[in-house]
Design a protein around this motif. Structure first.
Motif, mmCIF file in Angstrom:
data_model
loop_
_atom_site.group_PDB
_atom_site.id
_atom_site.type_symbol
_atom_site.label_atom_id
_atom_site.label_comp_id
_atom_site.label_asym_id
_atom_site.label_seq_id
_atom_site.Cartn_x
_atom_site.Cartn_y
_atom_site.Cartn_z
ATOM 1 N N LYS A 103 49.704 38.923 36.766
ATOM 2 C CA LYS A 103 48.749 38.773 35.670
ATOM 3 C C LYS A 103 49.467 38.600 34.332
ATOM 4 C CE LYS A 103 45.268 41.618 38.012
ATOM 5 N NZ LYS A 103 44.527 42.905 37.979
ATOM 6 N N ALA A 104 50.625 39.235 34.194
ATOM 7 C CA ALA A 104 51.356 39.197 32.926
ATOM 8 C C ALA A 104 51.896 37.809 32.604
ATOM 9 C CB ALA A 104 52.504 40.205 32.962
ATOM 10 N N TYR A 105 52.094 36.978 33.630
ATOM 11 C CA TYR A 105 52.693 35.658 33.410
ATOM 12 C C TYR A 105 51.657 34.533 33.364
ATOM 13 C CZ TYR A 105 57.464 37.414 33.896
ATOM 14 O OH TYR A 105 58.655 38.075 33.701
ATOM 15 N N ILE A 106 50.385 34.866 33.422
ATOM 16 C CA ILE A 106 49.364 33.821 33.300
ATOM 17 C C ILE A 106 49.397 33.272 31.874
ATOM 18 C CG2 ILE A 106 46.897 33.302 33.351
ATOM 19 C CD1 ILE A 106 46.576 35.533 35.427
ATOM 20 N N GLU A 107 49.591 31.972 31.758
ATOM 21 C CA GLU A 107 49.653 31.349 30.435
ATOM 22 C C GLU A 107 48.375 30.599 30.102
ATOM 23 O OE1 GLU A 107 53.039 29.090 27.938
ATOM 24 O OE2 GLU A 107 52.584 28.152 29.865
ATOM 25 N N LEU A 108 47.801 29.929 31.099
ATOM 26 C CA LEU A 108 46.629 29.090 30.855
ATOM 27 C C LEU A 108 45.810 28.977 32.130
ATOM 28 C CD1 LEU A 108 45.093 26.940 29.058
ATOM 29 C CD2 LEU A 108 46.625 25.238 30.082
ATOM 30 N N VAL A 109 44.493 29.039 31.971
ATOM 31 C CA VAL A 109 43.580 28.754 33.078
ATOM 32 C C VAL A 109 42.683 27.618 32.626
ATOM 33 C CG1 VAL A 109 41.780 29.625 34.601
ATOM 34 C CG2 VAL A 109 43.613 31.157 33.840
ATOM 35 N N GLU A 110 42.736 26.522 33.348
ATOM 36 C CA GLU A 110 41.930 25.358 32.988
ATOM 37 C C GLU A 110 41.244 24.832 34.233
ATOM 38 O OE1 GLU A 110 42.250 21.162 30.491
ATOM 39 O OE2 GLU A 110 44.062 22.284 30.979
ATOM 40 N N ASN A 111 39.911 24.876 34.207
ATOM 41 C CA ASN A 111 39.120 24.515 35.382
ATOM 42 C C ASN A 111 39.556 25.385 36.559
ATOM 43 O OD1 ASN A 111 37.708 22.526 33.906
ATOM 44 N ND2 ASN A 111 39.379 21.076 34.229
ATOM 45 N N ASN A 112 40.105 24.790 37.603
ATOM 46 C CA ASN A 112 40.520 25.566 38.774
ATOM 47 C C ASN A 112 42.037 25.711 38.870
ATOM 48 O OD1 ASN A 112 37.919 26.050 39.743
ATOM 49 N ND2 ASN A 112 37.858 24.087 40.801
ATOM 50 N N GLN A 127 52.255 26.165 39.047
ATOM 51 C CA GLN A 127 50.852 25.881 38.771
ATOM 52 C C GLN A 127 50.091 26.053 40.081
ATOM 53 O OE1 GLN A 127 50.146 22.158 36.764
ATOM 54 N NE2 GLN A 127 51.812 22.453 35.317
ATOM 55 N N VAL A 128 48.992 26.782 40.039
ATOM 56 C CA VAL A 128 48.285 27.137 41.267
ATOM 57 C C VAL A 128 46.820 26.728 41.167
ATOM 58 C CG1 VAL A 128 47.765 28.978 42.907
ATOM 59 C CG2 VAL A 128 49.792 29.157 41.438
ATOM 60 N N VAL A 129 46.339 26.048 42.194
ATOM 61 C CA VAL A 129 44.909 25.751 42.297
ATOM 62 C C VAL A 129 44.210 26.989 42.855
ATOM 63 C CG1 VAL A 129 43.154 24.310 43.383
ATOM 64 C CG2 VAL A 129 45.316 23.297 42.641
ATOM 65 N N ILE A 130 43.179 27.453 42.184
ATOM 66 C CA ILE A 130 42.467 28.659 42.609
ATOM 67 C C ILE A 130 41.679 28.366 43.881
ATOM 68 C CG2 ILE A 130 40.807 30.432 41.937
ATOM 69 C CD1 ILE A 130 41.376 29.540 38.996
ATOM 70 N N GLY A 131 41.925 29.147 44.927
ATOM 71 C CA GLY A 131 41.219 28.968 46.185
ATOM 72 C C GLY A 131 39.753 29.344 46.065
ATOM 73 N N LYS A 132 38.915 28.675 46.823
ATOM 74 C CA LYS A 132 37.467 28.883 46.738
ATOM 75 C C LYS A 132 37.077 30.336 46.973
ATOM 76 C CE LYS A 132 33.102 27.072 48.569
ATOM 77 N NZ LYS A 132 32.487 26.102 49.520
ATOM 78 N N GLN A 133 37.682 30.983 47.978
ATOM 79 C CA GLN A 133 37.285 32.347 48.310
ATOM 80 C C GLN A 133 37.808 33.381 47.316
ATOM 81 O OE1 GLN A 133 39.982 32.272 52.071
ATOM 82 N NE2 GLN A 133 39.589 34.432 51.683
ATOM 83 N N TYR A 134 38.731 32.969 46.421
ATOM 84 C CA TYR A 134 39.294 33.899 45.438
ATOM 85 C C TYR A 134 38.739 33.656 44.033
ATOM 86 C CZ TYR A 134 42.557 34.338 49.292
ATOM 87 O OH TYR A 134 43.098 34.522 50.542
#
Length: 241
Positions: A202-211, A221-228
């Motif tokens: 969580k400490a290294y999250i820089e940006l969340v854009e869409n998914n 860079q990680v695409v957020i999985g549907k179930q998460y």
């Protein structure tokens, strides 16, 4: 300043833990715990006292926390929803809840919540320093171990029978399953799973854009999985200004 608290949750194993957390924080004073939501609404609406904070579970028998909330808002200064069901997060904030705690959480997350809703910083609870690091045994060797600090891990990525451990300075490929990593991280509040193959800091999250989640100090860079998605965005909502 002392903040008085009420817990409404039908799950006794969880209320016992939350009561222990509250007892450790000198800024909090527990008035009462209700395991029966119908009894809680009957007593609290009949009596004239007002608590500073009500911790309210959402998924309960007979009546849900969502249904209780409108009746309890006038009985407290701050209403904090607690639940293991992340899909209720949107409903919680629609009801103008002051915060949302996603079970299970550690005492540090409770401290963050108290600071957020009251603007008051509670004294830090000291943790065992052994929790600050872990060792990975290097495959193919008998006694070679590599030490990692949790604070320096950006992400864990599953790669078949291996995992990649990303740090600001390097990426390590280790013979280990992602399930073993999850077991090791159980009970920690500084990592979150956002994809079946990714656990991120969580400490290294820089940006969340869409998914997409972009991690700082790396090319991860990680695409957020549907179930998460529900649990991750519930976490973001609980930390936004």
């Amino acid at each position: 300043m002392i903040y008085t608290c009420i817990i409404i949750d039908d799950k006794r194993h969880f209320t016992t833990l939350l009561e222990e957390y509250i007892a450790e924080l000198p800024e909090l004073e527990l008035i009462k715990t209700f395991h029966d939501p119908t009894r809680a609404i009957a007593e609290l609406t009949a009596e004239h006292f007002i608590a500073d904070i009500i911790f309210l579970d959402i998924h309960m028998p007979h009546i849900s926390g969502i249904e209780l909330a409108p009746h309890l808002k006038k009985k407290c200064k701050f209403l904090v929803f607690i639940t293991a069901h992340a899909q209720y997060a949107v409903n919680a904030f629609d009801l103008e809840a002051d915060d949302f705690l996603y079970k299970p959480f550690k005492i540090e997350r409770l401290q963050q919540s108290i600071k957020k809703i009251t603007g008051h910083t509670t004294p830090a609870v000291q943790e065992n320093t052994d929790n600050d690091f872990f060792f990975i045994k290097i495959s193919g060797t008998q006694s070679k171990y590599l030490k990692f600090l949790y604070s320096e891990v950006i992400a864990f990525e599953s790669d078949k029978n291996y995992i990649r451990i990303y740090t600001p300075n390097d990426c390590y490929r280790i013979y280990l399953g992602i399930n073993e990593v999850e077991k090791k991280l159980a009970g920690r509040n500084d990592f979150i799973k956002v994809h079946r193959s990714f656990i991120i800091s969580k400490a290294y999250i820089e940006l969340v854009e869409n998914n997409m989640v972009v991690m700082k100090n790396s090319n991860v860079q990680v695409v957020i999985g549907k179930q998460y998605k529900a649990s991750f965005f519930a976490y973001l909502e609980s930390h936004k200004f």
